[in-house]
Design a protein around this motif. Structure first.
Motif, PDB file in Angstrom:
ATOM      1  N   TRP A 137      48.730   2.554 -52.482  1.00  0.00           N
ATOM      2  CA  TRP A 137      47.682   3.048 -53.380  1.00  0.00           C
ATOM      3  C   TRP A 137      48.278   3.679 -54.633  1.00  0.00           C
ATOM      4  CZ3 TRP A 137      43.258   2.500 -55.297  1.00  0.00           C
ATOM      5  CH2 TRP A 137      42.652   3.516 -56.038  1.00  0.00           C
ATOM      6  N   ARG A 177      36.617   7.476 -53.115  1.00  0.00           N
ATOM      7  CA  ARG A 177      37.890   6.759 -53.037  1.00  0.00           C
ATOM      8  C   ARG A 177      38.660   7.160 -51.779  1.00  0.00           C
ATOM      9  NH1 ARG A 177      39.834   8.432 -57.656  1.00  0.00           N
ATOM     10  NH2 ARG A 177      41.005  10.175 -56.810  1.00  0.00           N
ATOM     11  N   SER A 218      47.483   2.085 -58.385  1.00  0.00           N
ATOM     12  CA  SER A 218      46.638   2.883 -59.281  1.00  0.00           C
ATOM     13  C   SER A 218      47.494   3.570 -60.350  1.00  0.00           C
ATOM     14  CB  SER A 218      45.843   3.923 -58.481  1.00  0.00           C
ATOM     15  OG  SER A 218      46.712   4.798 -57.772  1.00  0.00           O
ATOM     16  N   SER A 271      41.108   0.088 -57.043  1.00  0.00           N
ATOM     17  CA  SER A 271      41.673   0.586 -58.297  1.00  0.00           C
ATOM     18  C   SER A 271      40.818   0.155 -59.483  1.00  0.00           C
ATOM     19  CB  SER A 271      43.104   0.061 -58.465  1.00  0.00           C
ATOM     20  OG  SER A 271      43.750   0.687 -59.552  1.00  0.00           O
ATOM     21  N   THR A 314      37.725   2.307 -59.689  1.00  0.00           N
ATOM     22  CA  THR A 314      37.927   3.683 -60.154  1.00  0.00           C
ATOM     23  C   THR A 314      38.093   3.767 -61.671  1.00  0.00           C
ATOM     24  OG1 THR A 314      40.345   3.541 -59.848  1.00  0.00           O
ATOM     25  CG2 THR A 314      39.031   4.347 -57.996  1.00  0.00           C
TER      26      THR A 314
END
Length: 225
Positions: free
Chosen positions: A100, A184, A104, A172, A175
């Motif tokens: 993650w 999330r 991101s 991602s 967001t």
């Protein structure tokens, strides 16, 4: 007092190329694809336009050269962080957290800009695809290496890694237009639990929050659409 040895032509060439790529990567990360032009890189680097074009004849080659530079950074960073993950039952969940952070990161969003631009830019797409293939192959190996045994030799893991990358990539993207950290984190928690169930670490009931399927079914025992 001895003087500093003069750099060879190859060393000067490598240093100049590195300077160009650093400035291009910085511009790509800070300002995006459209604003990353040869003129902007020239201004940032202080080099002559001809020098830049000697190393990268076209803007597409310059952009992909910088992307290759960022890919190397991304792989190196992932490897360094993976080395810090402690062995044990929580390793799979820790790998999800590491994935993650990677998917991101600013470097990922720089890549995303290039993906979007490459959809309608044939020259960029032709040079970008091999670099992305290199990244994907390296990351798959890193995921398997980081998970370690018994996961590395488990035939299910390749599919679970693909699912994880696809899910986190989509998360991602979502967001980008949402600041809901709670939502999330909830997705990440649910996916970690799902992975543990799919890998056989947890019983299937854990996918339902610890409740059995019979507890969730309506009277009559069947699910309604």
């Amino acid at each position: 007092m001895s003087s500093r040895p003069r750099r060879t032509q190859a060393e000067r060439r490598t240093a100049t190329r590195g300077r160009i790529l650093d400035c291009t990567a910085d511009c790509l990360l800070e300002r995006g694809y459209t604003a990353t032009t040869v003129s902007e890189v020239q201004q940032r680097s202080g080099l002559a336009r001809g020098t830049i074009q000697h190393h990268f004849p076209t803007r597409a080659q310059l952009i992909v050269g910088a992307m290759s530079h960022l890919v190397d950074t991304r792989i190196s960073r992932f490897r360094e962080e993976a080395a810090l993950i402690a062995p044990g039952p929580g390793r799979m969940q820790a790998v999800v957290d590491l994935a993650w952070r990677d998917l991101s990161s600013p470097i990922f969003f720089a890549a995303l800009e290039l993906w979007v631009a490459a959809r309608t830019d044939a020259e960029l797409r032709a040079t970008l695809v091999p670099e992305q293939d290199r990244l994907f192959a390296a990351m798959r190996e890193l995921y398997a290496e980081t998970l370690g045994e018994p996961y590395t030799s488990d035939p299910r893991v390749e599919t679970l890694v693909e699912f994880t990358v696809d899910l986190l990539t989509g998360l991602s993207l979502a967001t980008m237009l949402s600041s809901s950290a709670g939502s999330r984190e909830a997705v990440l928690r649910r996916w970690k639990r799902a992975l543990a169930v799919l890998a056989g670490v947890l019983p299937a009931d854990e996918l339902l929050g610890g409740r059995s399927l019979s507890e969730l079914l309506p009277p009559g025992g069947t699910m309604t659409p």
